[in-house]
Design a protein around this motif. Structure first.
Motif, PDB file in Angstrom:
ATOM      1  N   GLU A   1      -0.338  18.072  -6.106  1.00  0.00           N
ATOM      2  CA  GLU A   1      -1.618  17.427  -6.693  1.00  0.00           C
ATOM      3  C   GLU A   1      -2.714  17.315  -5.844  1.00  0.00           C
ATOM      4  OE1 GLU A   1       1.610  15.649  -5.797  1.00  0.00           O
ATOM      5  OE2 GLU A   1       2.543  15.774  -7.676  1.00  0.00           O
ATOM      6  N   VAL A   2      -3.958  16.574  -6.273  1.00  0.00           N
ATOM      7  CA  VAL A   2      -5.189  16.672  -5.466  1.00  0.00           C
ATOM      8  C   VAL A   2      -5.220  15.059  -5.240  1.00  0.00           C
ATOM      9  CG1 VAL A   2      -5.982  18.671  -6.864  1.00  0.00           C
ATOM     10  CG2 VAL A   2      -6.530  16.253  -7.592  1.00  0.00           C
TER      11      VAL A   2
ATOM     12  N   GLN B   1       0.856  -1.234  -0.051  1.00  0.00           N
ATOM     13  CA  GLN B   1       0.062   0.038  -0.084  1.00  0.00           C
ATOM     14  C   GLN B   1       0.909   1.363  -0.103  1.00  0.00           C
ATOM     15  OE1 GLN B   1      -3.218  -0.037   2.740  1.00  0.00           O
ATOM     16  NE2 GLN B   1      -3.380   2.148   2.709  1.00  0.00           N
ATOM     17  N   PRO B   2       0.716   2.021  -0.863  1.00  0.00           N
ATOM     18  CA  PRO B   2       1.432   3.439  -1.031  1.00  0.00           C
ATOM     19  C   PRO B   2       1.148   4.170   0.498  1.00  0.00           C
ATOM     20  CG  PRO B   2       0.056   3.230  -2.942  1.00  0.00           C
ATOM     21  CD  PRO B   2      -0.410   2.223  -1.754  1.00  0.00           C
ATOM     22  N   GLN B   3       2.391   4.766   0.615  1.00  0.00           N
ATOM     23  CA  GLN B   3       2.512   5.561   2.024  1.00  0.00           C
ATOM     24  C   GLN B   3       1.687   6.842   1.786  1.00  0.00           C
ATOM     25  OE1 GLN B   3       6.625   6.454   3.377  1.00  0.00           O
ATOM     26  NE2 GLN B   3       6.074   7.171   5.028  1.00  0.00           N
ATOM     27  N   TYR B   4       1.546   7.340   0.639  1.00  0.00           N
ATOM     28  CA  TYR B   4       0.882   8.733   0.631  1.00  0.00           C
ATOM     29  C   TYR B   4      -0.141   8.636  -0.337  1.00  0.00           C
ATOM     30  CZ  TYR B   4       5.474  10.114   2.799  1.00  0.00           C
ATOM     31  OH  TYR B   4       6.340  10.309   3.790  1.00  0.00           O
ATOM     32  N   THR B   5      -1.245   9.263  -0.133  1.00  0.00           N
ATOM     33  CA  THR B   5      -2.438   9.423  -0.977  1.00  0.00           C
ATOM     34  C   THR B   5      -2.389  10.207  -2.248  1.00  0.00           C
ATOM     35  OG1 THR B   5      -3.215  11.148   0.381  1.00  0.00           O
ATOM     36  CG2 THR B   5      -3.860   8.708   0.975  1.00  0.00           C
ATOM     37  N   ASP B   6      -0.993  10.882  -2.522  1.00  0.00           N
ATOM     38  CA  ASP B   6      -0.856  11.767  -3.766  1.00  0.00           C
ATOM     39  C   ASP B   6      -0.061  10.876  -4.632  1.00  0.00           C
ATOM     40  OD1 ASP B   6       1.238  12.204  -2.230  1.00  0.00           O
ATOM     41  OD2 ASP B   6       1.299  13.976  -2.566  1.00  0.00           O
TER      42      ASP B   6
ATOM     43  N   VAL C   1     -11.427  -0.426   4.093  1.00  0.00           N
ATOM     44  CA  VAL C   1     -11.020  -0.488   2.503  1.00  0.00           C
ATOM     45  C   VAL C   1     -10.702   1.062   2.399  1.00  0.00           C
ATOM     46  CG1 VAL C   1     -11.663  -0.633   0.158  1.00  0.00           C
ATOM     47  CG2 VAL C   1     -12.501  -2.469   1.746  1.00  0.00           C
ATOM     48  N   MET C   2      -9.361   1.276   1.922  1.00  0.00           N
ATOM     49  CA  MET C   2      -9.247   2.721   1.492  1.00  0.00           C
ATOM     50  C   MET C   2      -9.159   2.725  -0.026  1.00  0.00           C
ATOM     51  SD  MET C   2      -5.771   5.032   2.456  1.00  0.00           S
ATOM     52  CE  MET C   2      -6.382   5.193   4.197  1.00  0.00           C
ATOM     53  N   LEU C   3     -10.248   3.509  -0.432  1.00  0.00           N
ATOM     54  CA  LEU C   3     -10.287   3.886  -1.970  1.00  0.00           C
ATOM     55  C   LEU C   3      -9.997   5.430  -2.532  1.00  0.00           C
ATOM     56  CD1 LEU C   3     -11.689   2.280  -4.084  1.00  0.00           C
ATOM     57  CD2 LEU C   3     -13.918   3.294  -3.710  1.00  0.00           C
ATOM     58  N   ASN C   4      -8.711   5.215  -3.254  1.00  0.00           N
ATOM     59  CA  ASN C   4      -8.116   6.553  -3.226  1.00  0.00           C
ATOM     60  C   ASN C   4      -7.987   6.959  -4.718  1.00  0.00           C
ATOM     61  OD1 ASN C   4      -6.428   8.739  -1.869  1.00  0.00           O
ATOM     62  ND2 ASN C   4      -4.896   8.031  -3.550  1.00  0.00           N
ATOM     63  N   TYR C   5      -8.250   8.224  -4.893  1.00  0.00           N
ATOM     64  CA  TYR C   5      -8.228   9.017  -6.502  1.00  0.00           C
ATOM     65  C   TYR C   5      -7.168  10.083  -6.269  1.00  0.00           C
ATOM     66  CZ  TYR C   5      -8.599  12.623  -9.813  1.00  0.00           C
ATOM     67  OH  TYR C   5      -8.184  13.351 -10.452  1.00  0.00           O
ATOM     68  N   THR C   6      -6.209  10.274  -7.032  1.00  0.00           N
ATOM     69  CA  THR C   6      -5.403  11.109  -7.238  1.00  0.00           C
ATOM     70  C   THR C   6      -4.912  11.484  -8.725  1.00  0.00           C
ATOM     71  OG1 THR C   6      -3.132  12.260  -6.481  1.00  0.00           O
ATOM     72  CG2 THR C   6      -3.132   9.853  -6.975  1.00  0.00           C
ATOM     73  N   ASP C   7      -4.643  12.849  -8.807  1.00  0.00           N
ATOM     74  CA  ASP C   7      -4.356  13.214 -10.240  1.00  0.00           C
ATOM     75  C   ASP C   7      -2.720  13.106 -10.644  1.00  0.00           C
ATOM     76  OD1 ASP C   7      -3.474  15.423  -8.967  1.00  0.00           O
ATOM     77  OD2 ASP C   7      -4.759  16.848 -10.251  1.00  0.00           O
ATOM     78  N   ALA C   8      -2.264  12.518  -9.897  1.00  0.00           N
ATOM     79  CA  ALA C   8      -0.634  12.536  -9.686  1.00  0.00           C
ATOM     80  C   ALA C   8      -0.282  12.003 -11.024  1.00  0.00           C
ATOM     81  CB  ALA C   8      -0.003  11.653  -8.570  1.00  0.00           C
ATOM     82  N   LYS C   9      -0.740  11.139 -11.692  1.00  0.00           N
ATOM     83  CA  LYS C   9      -0.274  10.582 -12.932  1.00  0.00           C
ATOM     84  C   LYS C   9      -0.900  10.915 -14.171  1.00  0.00           C
ATOM     85  CE  LYS C   9       1.472   6.586 -10.859  1.00  0.00           C
ATOM     86  NZ  LYS C   9       1.662   5.053 -10.848  1.00  0.00           N
ATOM     87  N   THR C  10      -2.282  11.736 -13.948  1.00  0.00           N
ATOM     88  CA  THR C  10      -3.116  12.255 -15.227  1.00  0.00           C
ATOM     89  C   THR C  10      -3.176  13.716 -15.203  1.00  0.00           C
ATOM     90  OG1 THR C  10      -4.847  12.063 -13.846  1.00  0.00           O
ATOM     91  CG2 THR C  10      -4.370  10.077 -14.796  1.00  0.00           C
ATOM     92  N   ASP C  11      -3.022  14.382 -13.950  1.00  0.00           N
ATOM     93  CA  ASP C  11      -3.231  15.944 -14.302  1.00  0.00           C
ATOM     94  C   ASP C  11      -4.785  16.207 -14.369  1.00  0.00           C
ATOM     95  OD1 ASP C  11      -0.615  16.724 -13.699  1.00  0.00           O
ATOM     96  OD2 ASP C  11       0.001  16.576 -15.773  1.00  0.00           O
ATOM     97  N   ALA C  12      -5.583  15.402 -13.889  1.00  0.00           N
ATOM     98  CA  ALA C  12      -6.976  15.597 -14.334  1.00  0.00           C
ATOM     99  C   ALA C  12      -7.594  16.552 -13.359  1.00  0.00           C
ATOM    100  CB  ALA C  12      -7.618  14.154 -14.047  1.00  0.00           C
TER     101      ALA C  12
END
Length: 353
Positions: A289-290, A219-224, A245-256
């Motif tokens: 990032e968001v 599991q990633p250490q950070y949510t971004d 359950v942790m369900l995470n969205y970030t735009d780190a790889k998409t810039d969305a």
């Protein structure tokens, strides 16, 4: 009878008296017939409150849903339900009590209610699920047949579940001793799997709350960092254990940027399931990032959803808001972690002191 009285109003007194007497006789005769009919009805109407509980005792199987065996186990006034995902896993879903009324068996579980339907004609009892698909009352041999099927597919949880049903509901059957041996064998396997899975989890102890968190090393250490889905475990010092359950969205790889998701769609090998959240159930923050994160305790059906994701060829999670959405394809690393965490959870819940 009322007609007779009306017809005699214009006649002489003697006729009126005779007519009233005739009407009274007719009324008495009708009352007698009604009482006879009522008595006959009482004699012919089955006493469901006595008959149905006797007919229910034991285990009933519902195979209406492809790939799923739903089991209803009745003992005295109690009912337990189990779900076996053929070849995949198993879980006890609900336990509670039941009541009987005309044509229905009503279930009262701790956090849910439900019902099955029944008929009783010519001293023959039949049970149907809520969609009126007939269910089958299972003998110990029937349950053993399902158990062998799950054993051959490597579904240890299914074997343990079905063995328990034979031991608890058919203790005198010849299959009982075989079920006991098979349960002992799969419990040893489940314990080994659980201990191996625990070695892949990191722990964090909270001295104040007296609890330990178990999180997968993947599991990633950070949510971004990336989008992901990871279950994790909480366990109190007194042994109480639960899953989150942790369900995470970030735009780190998409810039969305922000999507303000309030629901997600799990597309598991093309089959879609939607989970909705209140906006206050999702934490949102940003720096360069968001990220938007939902952290929730899964229901029994959502735990099965996790198993389905882990066993899928492809699962796409769509994070969706009012205007925007982003898709995340669940990675093999995430699937492997889901399996490990669920194995550890089963072990901590059922086999660890």
């Amino acid at each position: 009878m009322t007609g007779a009285l009306i017809l005699t109003v214009t006649a002489c007194g003697g006729q009126k008296t005779a007519s009233v007497a005739t009407g009274a006789a007719e009324e008495k005769e009708a009352d007698t017939e009604a009482q006879t009919t009522e008595a006959e009805t009482k004699e012919t109407t089955p006493n469901y409150a006595e008959i149905v509980p006797n007919e229910l005792q034991g285990v009933w199987g519902d195979t209406a849903t492809e790939g799923i065996l739903t089991l209803y186990a009745f003992k005295e006034n109690n009912v337990e339900t189990y779900v076996v995902n053929i070849g995949v896993g198993a879980a006890d879903a609900f336990s509670g009590t039941y009541t009987v009324e005309d044509g229905k068996v009503n279930y009262d579980f701790e956090n849910a209610t439900g019902n099955s339907n029944f008929t009783y004609d010519n001293n023959t009892f039949k049970m149907f699920n809520a969609n009126n698909v007939e269910m089958k009352k299972l003998s110990a041999a029937d349950v053993m047949q399902y158990l062998t099927q799950e054993e051959n597919s490597g579904n240890n949880s299914g074997v343990a579940c079905l063995a328990d049903l034979i031991l608890n509901y058919y203790p005198e059957a010849e299959e009982s001793s075989i079920a006991s041996e098979k349960k002992e064998a799969v419990n040893a396997a489940i314990k080994a799997e659980g201990e191996a899975a625990l070695s892949k989890l990191d722990t964090e102890y909270d001295k104040v709350q007296k609890l330990t968190w178990y999180m997968h090393k993947n599991q990633p250490q950070y949510t971004d960092e990336t989008c992901y889905i990871y279950p994790y475990i909480g366990r109190m010092d007194d042994g109480y254990t639960w899953l989150r359950v942790m369900l995470n969205y970030t735009d780190a790889k998409t810039d969305a940027s922000w999507i303000f998701f309030d629901h997600v769609i799990f597309s598991i090998d093309g089959e879609n399931t939607t989970k909705t959240f209140d906006r206050n159930e999702i934490v949102r923050d940003n720096d360069t990032e968001v990220w938007e994160t939902a952290d929730f305790e899964p229901t029994a059906s959502e735990i099965q959803l996790l198993r389905d994701i882990a066993n899928s060829s492809e699962t796409i999670i769509r994070f969706e808001g009012d205007e925007y959405h982003v898709d995340h394809v669940v990675t093999d690393k995430e699937k492997s972690a889901i399996v490990d965490v669920l194995n550890a959870y089963d072990y901590l819940t059922n086999y660890s002191e």
